[in-house]
Enzyme design. Sequence first.
Site, PDB file in Angstrom:
ATOM      1  N   GLY A  10      28.525  47.895   3.688  1.00  0.00           N
ATOM      2  CA  GLY A  10      29.820  47.263   3.494  1.00  0.00           C
ATOM      3  C   GLY A  10      29.731  45.776   3.793  1.00  0.00           C
TER       4      GLY A  10
ATOM      5  N   HIS B  95      36.226  49.380   9.295  1.00  0.00           N
ATOM      6  CA  HIS B  95      35.351  48.341   9.852  1.00  0.00           C
ATOM      7  C   HIS B  95      35.485  47.052   9.033  1.00  0.00           C
ATOM      8  CE1 HIS B  95      31.343  46.966  11.560  1.00  0.00           C
ATOM      9  NE2 HIS B  95      31.463  46.200  10.492  1.00  0.00           N
ATOM     10  N   GLU B  96      35.391  47.174   7.707  1.00  0.00           N
ATOM     11  CA  GLU B  96      35.472  45.977   6.850  1.00  0.00           C
ATOM     12  C   GLU B  96      36.880  45.379   6.860  1.00  0.00           C
ATOM     13  OE1 GLU B  96      32.727  44.721   6.095  1.00  0.00           O
ATOM     14  OE2 GLU B  96      31.504  46.496   6.388  1.00  0.00           O
TER      15      GLU B  96
ATOM     16  N   HIS C 108      37.345  43.006   9.659  1.00  0.00           N
ATOM     17  CA  HIS C 108      36.846  41.647   9.381  1.00  0.00           C
ATOM     18  C   HIS C 108      37.930  40.793   8.730  1.00  0.00           C
ATOM     19  CE1 HIS C 108      32.663  41.803  10.568  1.00  0.00           C
ATOM     20  NE2 HIS C 108      32.452  42.900   9.866  1.00  0.00           N
TER      21      HIS C 108
ATOM     22  N   GLN D  81      32.838  37.667   6.092  1.00  0.00           N
ATOM     23  CA  GLN D  81      31.467  37.572   6.586  1.00  0.00           C
ATOM     24  C   GLN D  81      30.627  36.546   5.828  1.00  0.00           C
ATOM     25  OE1 GLN D  81      31.166  42.094   6.448  1.00  0.00           O
ATOM     26  NE2 GLN D  81      29.678  41.549   8.021  1.00  0.00           N
TER      27      GLN D  81
ATOM     28  N   CYS E 220      26.621  46.201  12.120  1.00  0.00           N
ATOM     29  CA  CYS E 220      27.318  45.200  11.320  1.00  0.00           C
ATOM     30  C   CYS E 220      26.331  44.125  10.886  1.00  0.00           C
ATOM     31  CB  CYS E 220      28.440  44.575  12.160  1.00  0.00           C
ATOM     32  SG  CYS E 220      29.391  43.311  11.315  1.00  0.00           S
ATOM     33  N   LEU E 221      26.442  43.702   9.627  1.00  0.00           N
ATOM     34  CA  LEU E 221      25.557  42.644   9.132  1.00  0.00           C
ATOM     35  C   LEU E 221      25.782  41.329   9.873  1.00  0.00           C
ATOM     36  CD1 LEU E 221      25.679  43.371   5.293  1.00  0.00           C
ATOM     37  CD2 LEU E 221      23.913  44.034   6.941  1.00  0.00           C
TER      38      LEU E 221
END
Length: 171
Positions: A46, A133-134, A137, A51, A91-92
């Site tokens: 994701g 989660h996304e 952000h 991000q 997470c990225l």
Amino acid sequence: MALLPIIEFPDPRLRTIAKPIAQVDGAIRQLIDDMFETMYEAPGIGLAATQINVHQQLLVLDVSEDKSRPMVFINPEILSSEGSQTYQEGCLSVPGIFADVKRADKITVKALDRDGKSFELTADGLLAVCIQHEMDHLAGKVFVDYLSPLKRELVRKKLAKQRKLADEDEG
């Protein structure tokens, strides 16, 4: 298509609240393509526009094993949620860090797709976790916000050490 740089915690730009997308046009579709390329290359399941320092309500994800089910959510909104589950998340923007986070087990989300068409989706399990989660952000939250202040500080120190080592390797 282009690979985009991913902002890493504790960069303050991750705290920016994303604005709704007024119109789905060619530029948004190009951004979607670039985000998928970046997410798959990372590799991740994701990616939220926040991000990559684009503060618009857009996220892409693909939780399939073979990366064959790309999904786009523009201006996503959770209509309902039920139950709870604890899932180990990564997470990225927080590379190499994983922690248990408690989230709703089942959600119904409303959004626009890549073509600007409205849809509703009921999701559970990993897909529900990934969407939540996304969406965090887009609201300026990072999964480490769910951790205790002590654990969050340990994450901050570990990431700083990783960056320092990476810089030394390059130097």
